[in-house]
Motif scaffolding. Structure first.
Motif, mmCIF file in Angstrom:
data_model
loop_
_atom_site.group_PDB
_atom_site.id
_atom_site.type_symbol
_atom_site.label_atom_id
_atom_site.label_comp_id
_atom_site.label_asym_id
_atom_site.label_seq_id
_atom_site.Cartn_x
_atom_site.Cartn_y
_atom_site.Cartn_z
ATOM 1 N N UNK A 1 0.854 -1.188 0.000
ATOM 2 C CA UNK A 1 0.000 0.000 0.000
ATOM 3 C C UNK A 1 0.892 1.242 0.000
ATOM 4 N N UNK A 2 0.682 2.113 -0.991
ATOM 5 C CA UNK A 2 1.437 3.372 -1.061
ATOM 6 C C UNK A 2 0.528 4.491 -0.563
ATOM 7 N N UNK A 3 0.939 5.150 0.503
ATOM 8 C CA UNK A 3 0.154 6.249 1.090
ATOM 9 C C UNK A 3 0.898 7.557 0.822
ATOM 10 N N UNK A 4 0.386 8.345 -0.141
ATOM 11 C CA UNK A 4 1.063 9.576 -0.555
ATOM 12 C C UNK A 4 0.438 10.777 0.162
ATOM 13 N N UNK A 5 1.115 11.286 1.173
ATOM 14 C CA UNK A 5 0.635 12.431 1.970
ATOM 15 C C UNK A 5 -0.814 12.212 2.425
ATOM 16 N N UNK A 6 -1.107 11.071 3.081
ATOM 17 C CA UNK A 6 -2.513 10.760 3.382
ATOM 18 C C UNK A 6 -3.130 11.602 4.492
ATOM 19 N N UNK A 7 -2.320 12.387 5.214
ATOM 20 C CA UNK A 7 -2.878 13.160 6.337
ATOM 21 C C UNK A 7 -2.640 14.659 6.195
ATOM 22 N N UNK A 8 -2.159 15.116 5.030
ATOM 23 C CA UNK A 8 -1.910 16.544 4.842
ATOM 24 C C UNK A 8 -3.200 17.342 5.034
ATOM 25 N N UNK A 9 -3.106 18.418 5.811
ATOM 26 C CA UNK A 9 -4.223 19.355 6.073
ATOM 27 C C UNK A 9 -5.337 18.760 6.931
ATOM 28 N N UNK A 10 -5.101 17.573 7.547
ATOM 29 C CA UNK A 10 -6.090 17.027 8.477
ATOM 30 C C UNK A 10 -5.781 17.499 9.899
ATOM 31 N N UNK A 11 -6.808 17.575 10.743
ATOM 32 C CA UNK A 11 -6.615 17.928 12.149
ATOM 33 C C UNK A 11 -5.669 16.939 12.818
ATOM 34 N N UNK A 12 -5.022 17.381 13.917
ATOM 35 C CA UNK A 12 -4.086 16.489 14.609
ATOM 36 C C UNK A 12 -4.782 15.238 15.136
ATOM 37 N N UNK A 13 -6.021 15.381 15.612
ATOM 38 C CA UNK A 13 -6.729 14.213 16.139
ATOM 39 C C UNK A 13 -7.103 13.244 15.018
ATOM 40 N N UNK A 14 -7.584 13.782 13.890
ATOM 41 C CA UNK A 14 -7.927 12.937 12.731
ATOM 42 C C UNK A 14 -6.652 12.320 12.164
#
Length: 563
Positions: free
Chosen positions: A179-192
């Motif tokens: 599984x390639x995860x390319x910046x999967x959390x950019x611009x998400x809240x710290x909790x999310x």
């Protein structure tokens, strides 16, 4: 951990055609991903991270790009040698990908359930009933609330974190080996962000799949990756166990990436940037508690520049003509902002941060309550007086690309608000002032006649800042204005905002979900939850001693290397 290799990248070079000339972008990368292993790739925009991931998926744009050297071995197959028909048996089924922006990756005209079902229809022979059941099971696995409801909802009807979970469900639908995860959390809240990281780690342990996790944020890598690869200008400058990379980085670029983030332990007067480290020119000093206290005593002696009293905002949606559903976006919000202050505003998506900012700007007026600016209630202004107020209160948007008109040059974009508000006597004077402002934000005269698409993300944000300060406002709302920027570019923009504040006497309402950045920038911090301010205190005191469980949760969700 098993030494079996799922994927090997051997001396891979990738070129792109620029003005009919092939130019090297990625230069002879060599690394491997082991079975049941999470490997992180970290680096700034332009380092070659996403280009590498596209090569691993066979998604490099044809005609303008090529793999000019090396091999990508998956199992016993060299992926650089297979055709598009063979790729269909690999892509999605054996190697899957989570893209950076779920909203643009998901089809807005299809329900979430059908989009995941499509993957199973393509790669399995299961019946419609079996596929629906499998999708519901996948939604449960990625911890989506009410899977049956999410199945029939469209992407725009769910939150950013939920959209990312739908993308993850789609990626793991066929049980891929990698599984390639390319910046999967950019611009998400710290909790999310923390939830997504935990979810990926749990899925990896449960299924035994390997993950290549790509990001510009080293702190996230420290939370999830077994090994880390550091990319700089298309080359690997360092790779090894993640603990070793963090405890004893050998390359100066890696050390710079780690140090460019604002610290929660101490406060610098200026953030060091990558170029500071590379050129050995860092001149930052620690700001003491005594210095801050003295500044705050002077700051809070004066009357507030802006005061919000019992502000409420209600939206109506759904229902019928006689009975509409109410949503309380803001409820009895009270705060004061003083001239020369930076007030930080933090909270999760949907808490009301941007709604409050828009109400202050009178872009989306409040339903109840009052807003006083320089002692005047601006909620009762006429259109002509409101237009004059626009000069005093301005905004720096989150996405500078979509907030700039692509059809006009940068110079005209900055001159436009000057002309609207009748500043300066002629276009010649306005042009001279625009060039002066461009230079103040670290650009030059050559930018005047160029278009926004010709600039990098960091440069576009500087142009957005230039356009905002062109009117010499007193209060600037910074709405997630650095959230999507690389660490080093973010440091440059934060330094610029502080420098402009010092030189022009600006006052900032600094809205962000990034608590480390908010702490660094702010004099005071207000924490929002469900449309209300649940806690407000001096920035350092709030982080040292949070009073509410919600604030404690936000702080605990910050990746450990930022704490």
């Amino acid at each position: 951990m098993s030494l079996k290799k799922v994927l090997e990248v051997n001396s891979v070079a990738i070129d792109f055609k620029v003005d009919k000339i092939w130019k090297p972008i990625v230069k002879r990368l060599s690394f491997y991903i082991g079975h049941n292993e999470i490997v992180g790739i970290v680096g700034e925009s332009g380092s070659g991270k996403s280009v590498t991931s596209l090569a691993l998926m066979g998604l490099l744009p044809q005609e303008v790009s090529r793999i000019s050297n090396g091999e990508i071995v998956f199992g016993d197959v060299d992926l650089t040698k297979i055709n598009q028909k063979e790729w269909r048996g690999v892509r999605g089924q054996k190697i899957a990908m989570i893209f950076q922006e779920p909203m643009s990756s998901l089809n807005p005209s299809m329900t979430c359930g059908l989009q995941v079902a499509e993957m199973l229809m393509e790669h399995t022979s299961a019946s419609k009933k079996e596929i629906r059941s499998a999708v519901i099971s996948l939604f449960e696995k990625v911890k989506l609330p009410n899977p049956e409801e999410i199945f029939i909802k469209y992407p725009h009807q769910i939150s950013g974190g939920q959209k990312q979970r739908v993308m993850i469900a789609m990626a793991i639908a066929c049980k891929p080996e990698l599984l390639i995860a390319d910046e999967p959390t950019t611009a998400l809240d710290v909790t999310v962000q923390q939830e997504i990281i935990t979810l990926l780690r749990d899925l990896q342990q449960e299924t035994g799949m390997s993950i290549l996790f790509i990001t510009h944020d080293l702190a996230l890598i420290s939370e999830i990756a077994h090994r880390t690869i550091v990319l700089y200008q298309g080359e690997i400058v360092e790779q090894g166990l993640t603990t070793q990379i963090f405890e004893n980085p050998t390359h100066i670029y890696t050390r710079a990436l780690i140090k460019s983030r604002p610290s929660l332990d101490y406060r610098l007067d200026r953030l060091p940037t990558i170029s500071d480290f590379l050129n050995n020119t860092s001149i930052s000093e620690i700001v003491t508690d005594e210095e801050r206290q003295q500044r705050h005593e002077e700051l809070y002696k004066q009357s507030p520049l802006l005061e919000v009293r019992d502000l409420g905002k209600t939206y109506f949606n759904g229902g019928n003509w006689f009975r509409k559903k109410e949503f309380q976006a803001l409820s009895e919000v009270n705060l004061k902002i003083y001239e020369g202050e930076t007030l930080g505003l933090v909270g999760e998506s949907g808490c009301g941060k941007s709604t409050l900012g828009n109400a202050i700007l009178q872009l989306d007026p409040a339903t109840s309550g009052t807003i006083f600016y320089r002692g005047q209630d601006i909620t009762k202004l006429s259109k002509s007086h409101l237009r004059a107020l626009r000069k005093e209160i301005q905004i720096i948007f989150q996405d500078p690309y979509s907030s700039l008109n692509p059809r006009i040059t940068v110079g005209k974009a900055i001159m436009e608000p000057m002309k609207v508000h009748g500043l300066y006597g002629s276009d010649r004077e306005r042009k001279m002032k625009t060039i002066e402002i461009l230079e103040r934000v670290g650009l030059d005269e050559s930018c005047f006649n160029r278009y926004s698409h010709e600039f990098s993300g960091g440069q576009r944000q500087r142009i957005g800042i230039a356009r905002t300060i062109a009117l010499q406002p007193k209060l600037i709302v910074c709405d997630e204005s650095v959230s999507a920027l690389d660490i080093s570019v973010q440091a440059q923009v934060l330094n610029l905002l502080n420098e402009l504040k010092e030189n022009f006497g600006f006052t900032y309402l600094f809205i962000s979900h990034d608590l480390a950045v908010v702490k660094y920038m702010s004099d005071q911090v207000a924490v929002m939850s469900k449309g209300q301010i649940v806690e407000m205190n001096e920035a350092d005191d709030l982080y040292r001693n949070p009073q509410t469980a919600y604030t404690q949760t936000l702080i605990q969700a910050i990746p450990k290397s930022r704490q």
